[in-house]
Each structure stands twice: as C-alpha cells, then as structure tokens.
Design an enzyme around this catalytic site. Structure first.
Site, PDB file in Angstrom:
ATOM      1  N   THR A 204     -16.382   5.688  11.687  1.00  0.00           N
ATOM      2  CA  THR A 204     -14.988   5.516  12.085  1.00  0.00           C
ATOM      3  C   THR A 204     -14.365   6.821  12.575  1.00  0.00           C
ATOM      4  O   THR A 204     -13.814   6.882  13.671  1.00  0.00           O
ATOM      5  CB  THR A 204     -14.163   5.013  10.878  1.00  0.00           C
ATOM      6  N   VAL A 205     -14.456   7.872  11.758  1.00  0.00           N
ATOM      7  CA  VAL A 205     -13.803   9.128  12.135  1.00  0.00           C
ATOM      8  C   VAL A 205     -14.555   9.807  13.287  1.00  0.00           C
ATOM      9  O   VAL A 205     -13.942  10.308  14.234  1.00  0.00           O
ATOM     10  CB  VAL A 205     -13.668  10.080  10.919  1.00  0.00           C
TER      11      VAL A 205
ATOM     12  N   LYS B 249     -27.526   7.434  11.702  1.00  0.00           N
ATOM     13  CA  LYS B 249     -28.617   6.917  10.859  1.00  0.00           C
ATOM     14  C   LYS B 249     -29.594   6.121  11.704  1.00  0.00           C
ATOM     15  O   LYS B 249     -30.793   6.115  11.461  1.00  0.00           O
ATOM     16  CB  LYS B 249     -28.045   6.020   9.749  1.00  0.00           C
TER      17      LYS B 249
ATOM     18  N   GLU C 221      -8.587  20.230   7.144  1.00  0.00           N
ATOM     19  CA  GLU C 221      -7.278  19.556   7.180  1.00  0.00           C
ATOM     20  C   GLU C 221      -7.415  18.050   6.984  1.00  0.00           C
ATOM     21  O   GLU C 221      -6.601  17.408   6.314  1.00  0.00           O
ATOM     22  CB  GLU C 221      -6.597  19.852   8.529  1.00  0.00           C
TER      23      GLU C 221
ATOM     24  N   VAL D 227      -7.501  15.716   3.343  1.00  0.00           N
ATOM     25  CA  VAL D 227      -6.368  15.228   2.547  1.00  0.00           C
ATOM     26  C   VAL D 227      -5.311  14.631   3.466  1.00  0.00           C
ATOM     27  O   VAL D 227      -4.873  15.270   4.418  1.00  0.00           O
ATOM     28  CB  VAL D 227      -5.726  16.357   1.713  1.00  0.00           C
TER      29      VAL D 227
ATOM     30  N   GLY E  85     -10.866  -3.973   5.800  1.00  0.00           N
ATOM     31  CA  GLY E  85     -11.469  -2.656   5.982  1.00  0.00           C
ATOM     32  C   GLY E  85     -10.676  -1.526   5.344  1.00  0.00           C
ATOM     33  O   GLY E  85     -10.999  -0.355   5.533  1.00  0.00           O
TER      34      GLY E  85
ATOM     35  N   GLU F 257     -13.430  -0.183   0.409  1.00  0.00           N
ATOM     36  CA  GLU F 257     -14.885  -0.223   0.547  1.00  0.00           C
ATOM     37  C   GLU F 257     -15.455  -1.383  -0.272  1.00  0.00           C
ATOM     38  O   GLU F 257     -14.803  -1.916  -1.161  1.00  0.00           O
ATOM     39  CB  GLU F 257     -15.498   1.076  -0.016  1.00  0.00           C
TER      40      GLU F 257
ATOM     41  N   ASP G 246     -10.711   9.315  -5.785  1.00  0.00           N
ATOM     42  CA  ASP G 246     -10.420   9.854  -4.454  1.00  0.00           C
ATOM     43  C   ASP G 246      -9.114  10.658  -4.479  1.00  0.00           C
ATOM     44  O   ASP G 246      -9.053  11.788  -3.986  1.00  0.00           O
ATOM     45  CB  ASP G 246     -10.325   8.678  -3.461  1.00  0.00           C
TER      46      ASP G 246
ATOM     47  N   LYS H 280      -8.366  14.845  -3.958  1.00  0.00           N
ATOM     48  CA  LYS H 280      -7.382  15.406  -3.032  1.00  0.00           C
ATOM     49  C   LYS H 280      -6.369  16.280  -3.774  1.00  0.00           C
ATOM     50  O   LYS H 280      -5.968  17.336  -3.284  1.00  0.00           O
ATOM     51  CB  LYS H 280      -6.679  14.279  -2.280  1.00  0.00           C
TER      52      LYS H 280
END
Lengths: 433, 433
Positions: free
Chosen positions: B15-16, B47, B131, B134, B189, B192, B203, B207
């Site tokens: 995604t990113v 992958k 950056e 977080v 989505g 997860e 998570d 952060k």
C-alpha cells in the site's frame, strides 16, 4: 560540543522580545544540548532605555541605537521583533549585508518585502526565517515547506487573526455588538488602540499572502488578496447564523485549481460541525488540503509573548544547526509558477443573503423570480417580520453555489427591485456543499 | 540545477510503496524544483514478481532479491516500506553500512531499534528519517524536533491508531459490539486479519515510545509504556459514556513532571468538548503541550497509501536537500536525560468505574464507605437496575483525581465486598479536572 557562545541581537523588546529573552533564559540547557553552543543576547534595541522593565531583564544590555547591533561583528544573528515596515526593512537589509542571519516575526514586512529579502539573504548566504510571522505558536511555515513538501497543496483555509476570532467568538456567544467587544478586546490587550489592521482583515490578508506564496510556489502580493473585514458584522447576522446552524469566522482561503489561484479574507459562514467553526477565542488554526495527504489541520495559539517567541527561538535553533553544518542561506526558493488569479466569473461559492423587503403581496414572488432569472437557487430560506418595522419584513437565505460575478449582479438587481428596501448583508458560506 | 538523477530503491511495494511510486510519478515537477534533481525509482523489492499489479507500475523494475537494491552502488537512498522487525532491521543496517540514506515508515522497527539505528546512521553520515512511522500524513516528528525545538514539552496526548479510532467511532455512534465492528473494519481494509497489534494497543504504544523519546529527549522503550487495548470495551460502557457526557478513545499519553515520565496507552474517557473527542473514524490527532507554547494540536489522516507516502517522500526531499548541502547524518541526538518513570503512587487520574452490586439494603452504603476509606470521592454517580437481572443493580461513577495505586487497591477491595458482584469495567478519564 563547541564551547563558544553565539551572540544574538534583539531588535525590539516588547511582548515578543521579552518572550524570546525568557525562553533563552529558561530553556538554555535543552537549547544548548541541541546546538552545542550557548545562546547569549548581546544587546537589545529599545526606544527608551529608561523605561521601567521587569527586574529579571536587568542583566540585558540595552541600546537606543540600532548600529550597536547591526555593526557589532560579534553578533551573528539578529532577531527582529520591533514591527513596522520601512524602517525595519532597512535594518534587516543592513543586517543581511553584514552577513548576519535574521529571524523575524514581522508578517507586514514579509508580506510586503519577503521575496526581495529572501533573495538577498540567499545571495548573502544568510538564513532569513519567519515562522513566527504567521499563526504564532503553530509551526505552519515549516509544515508547508518541509513536512508536506512532497505534496501538491490545493487549498489553505484558516483562522489566522486572533483578535477578530476573539471578537467574533464573544459577539456570537453573548449576542454583543462589534463596538462593545472591540472595547473589551482593547482593554485585555487582544486588540490595538488602532484596530484597523486586525478588524479590516489586513493582518489576515498579509498572512494569507505569505502562506499562499509558499504553498503554491507562486508569488502572491497583498494586492492579490480580496479582503473584507468584520466591522459590518451585526448581532442580527450572528443570530441568523446560529438559527441556520452556522458559525461566522474571519476566514482566509487560498485555493488553486488547474493553475488558477484565488486568495481571499472575509467573514464567512461555516457549518457548526466544520473543524474551523470550533476554534474559539484568540486561537488560530490552519486547514491544509493536499492532493495526496487529504485534509490536515494545525491548531494553536496565534499570538502571545511565549507562543510567538517559541517560533522565533525554534527558528534560531534552525539557524544555529545550519551554522554548525555551514549551510545557511538556502531558505529561498524561486517560485516555480507565475501566478494567474481567478476572475469573479470563475470563483464559485454559496452565499448567505439577508434582505429587508416591503411586507406586501407579490414581494416574495418578485424576489424569488429575480433569483430564478439569475439562475441562483436556494438551500435555505426564512421570511420573518422585521422587529419595530411595521412595513418591512426580513428574508434570509442561503444559496447553492454560484459564481461570485453572478451573485454581485444579483445583489445590484435586488437593491433596485421595488419590493426590496435594501440588501442588509451578505456573506460567503464555506464547507456546506 | 544538477541534471543528475537520484536513484532510490524501494523495499516493499504494498500500500505505502505504491503510494510512494505514485507521488514520485505525479509530483515530479514540484519535487525536482525543490531539490534540483529528478527522482528515479531504480528497483523495488517484492515477494512475488509475478503478482498482478496496476498497469502504471509496469515500468518499475522489480526484484525478489534485496541484494539487488542494497548492493547496487547507484542507489543512494533506500525507502523501507516492507514492515516487519528483525529481517528488516538487518536490511536497514546493511543499507546504512553501504552509506545509503534510509527512509522508513516502520514504527515497529523504530520503537524497537530506533536508537541503535539512528546512532549507526549518524556514524555512517547517513540520514535515517521516519516521519511516516507515526500518524501518517501529520508531520508530527518534524513538528516536535524542529517546529517546537525551543520549547520544553510537558505532555503529548494523541489518537495515534486509526484502526481502533475507526472501531470506537462506529461502536459509539451505532451502539455496535467490538466483534461486529472489527469484522467490518477488516472487510474495509482498516484492520488486519490478525488485529492484535492494533486492538491491543501495541501499535499505539510503539508510536508513543517514539514520540516520547523525542519530545522529552529521554529513551523510552516499548516496555516502559503501560498498555491496555480496546477488546474489553462493551456497548454498555459506551452507552454510559454517552449518558455522562464523555467520548471513549484509545488515547496515548506521554507526560513529564519534574523530570518524571509516564507513558501509557489505554481506552480513556474524554469530555465531549475535548478536542480529541471530536476526532472521528480513521483520523489521527496529536495534542502537544509545551511550557511556552501552551496547547497545540495536529490533525490528519493517520494511515492510508498516499498520506503515508507524502510523509515518506517529504523525508526523501529532506535527505536530498541534505545531500545537496553535504550535511547528511545529523538526525541523531544523544538523549539529554535518563528516563525515570513514575510509579503508580505518583500518577494521578480520574476514573470511571462500573459495578454490578446486589440490589438490597445496605449495598450503597457499603460501597460508598469503601470509597471513603480509600479517600476517593465522586464527581458523578448513577445507580440503575440491571437489565434481565432481578438481583443485581449497576452503579456507575466517576471519581475525582486519585493515585492509580489507590484506585487499584480500591478495585480489589470492591471485588471482595459481599455487596458487590463484580467490577464490570473501569477506565481512566482525561481532561475533566
């Protein structure tokens, strides 16, 4: 860690200057940890050395002669917090020519001469930083130029004048008049004795010129900003806002669509749920829309001694980090684009319109026919008798989006209609459609 | 302008990674204007090269072997958007050893190994920027380390996990259960397949460890963060919140008083007017309190392909500006302070407590006596019959501030009281006193 001190000169020792001295005094340990050098204020320029000052400032060397700072070779950076435009510009130029880095909190100066001064700094390999000039404690300049540097920004929308936000907050909450609230704001120190720059929107327009130049990489001058202040906002307007679910704010908008820019400052109605509708009192907030990031918002104190001084001293830290790395003087970027501004034909907006009409048969039809002829339709409409006026009634309505040019034509036509006594007020509405 | 291109390698094309490729493709003009060089993605690690991808990515050279990126001398910067901790750490270390700059969006990696990796980058004169790790599109790392660098920060309080904020928003608005909303978040989505890291607060804790290390210049590990997730939040809790004028959010708090730190993540009740109570759905927001600046807030999308990629590519711009000036590798700062953490005796908070009690004479007195013995007083209190339970009643109360240690003793004592069936739930309350 270098043991050497950095000597800085303060031009001005008013509210912000005192805040800068206070932060340098109280945060010295964390500051020198970041930059490896101690910060020392060598000298401060004041109008009157004999004026009584807080006792903790007594160690500070004062001067009434700017040359004692500008021409002192041991001073490496100058902090300009004296305000004003022409005299100040000369001092800043001289400081840059002497290869001194400059930090300024002066939006008037930066809106008028920013581009020239930044180029000069660049040529002199000096930093010229101005984070404190817009939205005091909110690091919005850095956010736009660095944090969101990868994005294409499409819209900046903000409350960037604390005085008028304080006044509109008090007027809305307590149904008070402009004059009454202005007096209070002056007593509390939120408004100047001459409130023109704030209440007529000029201060906000200067800040929007600075932000939009940066955000769109296009030169925007103060003359390019369409400006309307809050003097004519009445308690009746605010009461109708409330009734219709809106909050009135002095909003600066800078928008870019397909290469064309619009920058304006005017009292604007926002739906109550809009993020900026909930920014109260002297606080500032800036919404930034980017193609990739979507919507972000930055909120904080827009003025005040210590918040503004935080921005000034954070800029000084950046100057000193650059000095350590020997890379000062890169802050200027040639604008990437020439600016083309939208015409009133091209700007779309919803409008709030309040009319005084003659309370007789056919009035309503005449008014609504005129709207239909101009192809302007309504989202909301109220008709009410007008208090203390037996002959007149009040029609208040919110239009769907239309071009500003058409709305202006419509307003002229309304004023000429025999059924209409006058257009009592009109405002743009944002965030509704 | 240098005509040379900069070649970068992408570790990961999920995604990113896809967002990063998209921004580099679509914003090339404004990017190269800022840095004087064109950005080219030389190669991306995936992958499975054969996986079907969007057609505009077809020009991108793919590899299944990380060495093709790490060992390619023409690649000057590596963008790590593959996630994971141990394998990724090795790749990042190897990239730094090869003198490649690294940009990462990986909060797990930075929370666990950030300090070591930043030191290594510093030794290699490489940048390591994070950056995007977080609060996605909100440039909060830069704001803390640069925009507010002159201030002493005393408190960071934020909604830094979009998944749980989405879930709590939906649970609160529609009176839906955790399981029901989790399923929906997974389908959309936002969550997860294995939601543990999000819903158990891990998570968010990572952060908060990153933010508090930076804000307080003190090392904070994930083990130092007290964590409670949202699994046990029930629709009954949320209904009472509403009734009492609160909104429940998964809040991360990092606080420093007189040198002592507390960092925690837990579902927390906020008064409805609190700025964080109005941050809905998958959005993130971080409130920063500084001694000088007062309160500032930064709001935006906490995740998502393009917002997170904006942060990544803005970091890449910073790397490239540093390359131009030959000053990479300064991002690490040795912590100024050792961390001392508050004990539960030293942490004060208001609490919301919900009890199931036996509905008979003397119960209320027994319960309130126990509170009095522990010197805990109430701000609000409700007693109601418990639905479908003839013998039981429900007492819901909000205490005044008390130490966490005392509240924990009180909760144990309540559970042992014969008048009490059980403590059904308890939560901290912030921003009330």
């Amino acid at each position: 860690m270098e043991e050497r001190e950095i000597q800085v000169g303060l031009l001005g020792l008013g509210t912000v200057g005192t805040g800068v001295a206070s932060i340098i005094k109280h945060h010295q340990e964390t500051l020198s940890h970041q930059i490896g050098r101690k910060i020392v204020i060598k000298r401060a320029l004041v109008k009157d050395k004999k004026k009584v000052r807080e006792s903790w400032l007594s160690n500070l060397e004062l001067t009434e002669n700017a040359n004692d700072i500008i021409e002192d070779p041991s001073i490496e950076a100058v902090i300009e917090v004296m305000g004003g435009i022409e005299e100040t510009r000369l001092l800043v130029e001289r400081a840059l020519k002497e290869k001194k880095h400059v930090i300024t909190a002066n939006k008037d100066l930066m809106a008028e001469h920013g581009s020239t001064l930044l180029q000069m700094a660049n040529e002199q390999k000096c930093d010229l930083f101005y984070e404190a000039s817009v939205a005091g404690g909110i690091p919005i300049i850095r956010t736009i130029s660095e944090g969101l540097s990868a994005d294409k920004l499409t819209k900046i929308m903000g409350i960037v004048n604390g005085t008028t936000n304080y006044m509109l907050t008090k007027m809305s909450a307590n149904n008070r008049t402009f004059d009454d609230v202005l007096l209070e704001a002056q007593e509390l120190g939120y408004a100047e004795a001459d409130p023109t720059a704030d209440v007529d929107g000029i201060d906000a327009a200067r800040k929007m010129a600075i932000l939009s130049s940066l955000a769109f990489s296009s030169p925007v001058q103060i003359e390019d900003v369409s400006v309307k202040g809050i003097r004519q906002v009445s308690d009746v307007d605010l009461a109708f806002c409330q009734q219709l679910g809106y909050t009135m704010k002095l909003i600066g908008v800078a928008q870019k669509d397909e290469g064309q820019i619009e920058v304006r400052v005017e009292p604007t109605l926002l739906p109550n749920a809009h993020p900026l509708a909930n920014v109260h009192n002297e606080f500032n907030a800036v919404l930034v829309h980017g193609e990739a990031v979507g919507e972000t918002m930055f909120y904080g104190p827009g003025a005040g001694s210590l918040p503004t001084a935080t921005a000034v001293v954070s800029d000084l830290v950046a100057v000193m980090k650059n000095m350590q790395r020997r890379v000062n003087g890169y802050s200027y970027q040639t604008p990437l684009f020439q600016s083309t501004f939208k015409t009133e034909d091209e700007i779309q907006s919803q409008y709030f319109i309040r009319l005084h009409v003659y309370d007789r048969a056919g009035t309503f039809a005449a008014v609504t026919n005129l709207f239909a002829q101009h192809d302007v339709s309504f989202e909301k409409l109220l008709q009410l008798p007008l208090e203390n006026q037996t002959e007149l009634a009040e029609i208040v309505l919110v239009t769907h989006s239309s071009s500003v040019a058409i709305i202006k034509k419509l307003l002229i036509a309304l004023n000429q209609l025999s059924a209409v006594d006058k257009v009592a007020s009109y405002y743009r509405v944002e965030g509704g459609e």
